[in-house]
Design a protein around this motif. Structure first.
Motif, PDB file in Angstrom:
ATOM      1  N   ILE A  33      29.489  43.147  35.111  1.00 46.10           N
ATOM      2  CA  ILE A  33      29.325  43.366  36.553  1.00 46.10           C
ATOM      3  C   ILE A  33      28.255  44.428  36.787  1.00 46.10           C
ATOM      4  O   ILE A  33      28.334  45.516  36.202  1.00 46.10           O
ATOM      5  N   GLN A  69      25.425  43.620  43.580  1.00 42.85           N
ATOM      6  CA  GLN A  69      26.389  42.517  43.590  1.00 42.85           C
ATOM      7  C   GLN A  69      26.250  41.699  44.869  1.00 42.85           C
ATOM      8  O   GLN A  69      26.275  40.461  44.832  1.00 42.85           O
ATOM      9  N   CYS A  88      39.776  41.384  44.762  1.00 41.93           N
ATOM     10  CA  CYS A  88      39.235  42.524  44.025  1.00 41.93           C
ATOM     11  C   CYS A  88      39.835  43.795  44.595  1.00 41.93           C
ATOM     12  O   CYS A  88      39.526  44.187  45.712  1.00 41.93           O
ATOM     13  N   LEU A 135      31.002  34.643  39.429  1.00 43.83           N
ATOM     14  CA  LEU A 135      31.216  34.869  37.995  1.00 43.83           C
ATOM     15  C   LEU A 135      32.290  33.919  37.467  1.00 43.83           C
ATOM     16  O   LEU A 135      32.146  33.342  36.380  1.00 43.83           O
ATOM     17  N   CYS A 136      33.362  33.773  38.225  1.00 44.48           N
ATOM     18  CA  CYS A 136      34.458  32.893  37.806  1.00 44.48           C
ATOM     19  C   CYS A 136      33.974  31.453  37.635  1.00 44.48           C
ATOM     20  O   CYS A 136      34.423  30.752  36.720  1.00 44.48           O
ATOM     21  N   PHE A 195      33.835  40.164  32.093  1.00 41.82           N
ATOM     22  CA  PHE A 195      32.684  39.991  32.971  1.00 41.82           C
ATOM     23  C   PHE A 195      31.708  41.139  32.802  1.00 41.82           C
ATOM     24  O   PHE A 195      32.119  42.274  32.587  1.00 41.82           O
ATOM     25  N   PHE A 198      30.827  37.963  44.715  1.00 44.76           N
ATOM     26  CA  PHE A 198      30.130  38.045  43.438  1.00 44.76           C
ATOM     27  C   PHE A 198      31.069  37.662  42.291  1.00 44.76           C
ATOM     28  O   PHE A 198      30.707  36.870  41.412  1.00 44.76           O
ATOM     29  N   VAL A 199      32.297  38.188  42.310  1.00 52.71           N
ATOM     30  CA  VAL A 199      33.272  37.875  41.255  1.00 52.71           C
ATOM     31  C   VAL A 199      33.615  36.381  41.279  1.00 52.71           C
ATOM     32  O   VAL A 199      33.772  35.752  40.228  1.00 52.71           O
ATOM     33  N   GLU A 223      34.606  48.788  44.125  1.00 53.85           N
ATOM     34  CA  GLU A 223      33.262  48.694  43.546  1.00 53.85           C
ATOM     35  C   GLU A 223      32.928  47.269  43.100  1.00 53.85           C
ATOM     36  O   GLU A 223      31.950  47.062  42.390  1.00 53.85           O
ATOM     37  N   GLN A 224      33.753  46.301  43.491  1.00 50.12           N
ATOM     38  CA  GLN A 224      33.498  44.920  43.119  1.00 50.12           C
ATOM     39  C   GLN A 224      33.477  44.047  44.361  1.00 50.12           C
ATOM     40  O   GLN A 224      34.400  44.082  45.172  1.00 50.12           O
ATOM     41  N   ASP A 225      32.432  43.282  44.509  1.00 49.18           N
ATOM     42  CA  ASP A 225      32.285  42.346  45.613  1.00 49.18           C
ATOM     43  C   ASP A 225      33.015  41.054  45.254  1.00 49.18           C
ATOM     44  O   ASP A 225      32.723  40.444  44.220  1.00 49.18           O
ATOM     45  N   SER A 226      33.954  40.636  46.084  1.00 48.99           N
ATOM     46  CA  SER A 226      34.777  39.470  45.738  1.00 48.99           C
ATOM     47  C   SER A 226      33.961  38.180  45.675  1.00 48.99           C
ATOM     48  O   SER A 226      34.246  37.309  44.854  1.00 48.99           O
TER      49      SER A 226
END
Length: 141
Positions: free
Chosen positions: A97, A104, A59, A72-73, A95, A68-69, A63-66
């Protein structure tokens, strides 16, 4: 056994080890995507990649927590088109987010906690299976 794990696109989390220095070191964690296998892995320790088709995602947006992503994946339904490249389907995914990094983190922590509980219970089931096998072998002998 080597110092650093080797991560590839297979179902196995770690496929081997190497002593080669200068591994990839994730700051916040990398998402590994198997371009052929559609497998996702989250790696937050020094490692090497193995095999063609192992895609390393991170990421870039602060502003995006890896983690968390990553979760999502895992929820994506990427179609299986055989032994082809599947990264294009991942790139086309959208996504939702949460707006704050704190939210997150909380969601990712919840899912990580569930994963740890699943792993603990899986290990318990495996030990019970081994106990059953050992008991059966004594009954039959």
């Amino acid at each position: 056994m080597g110092k650093y794990p080797v991560i590839d696109q297979s179902k196995e989390f770690i496929v081997g080890y190497t002593n080669i220095d200068n591994p990839l070191v994730p700051n916040d964690g990398y998402i590994i995507f198997g371009d052929h296998t559609r497998e996702f892995k989250y790696v937050d320790f020094p490692f090497y990649t193995g095999a063609d088709g192992t895609q390393i995602l991170n990421c870039k947006n602060a502003e995006q927590d890896s983690l968390f992503v990553y979760y999502l994946c895992l929820s994506l339904n990427i179609p299986n088109t055989g032994y082809n490249r599947h990264l294009k389907y991942l790139k086309e995914s959208a996504f939702a987010i949460p707006p704050t990094l704190d939210e997150q983190h909380r969601i990712a922590s919840f899912f990580r906690s569930l994963d740890k509980q699943i792993q603990t219970q899986s290990q318990r089931v495996e030990k019970l299976k081994q106990l059953k096998t050992a008991c059966l072998s004594r009954v039959i002998a």
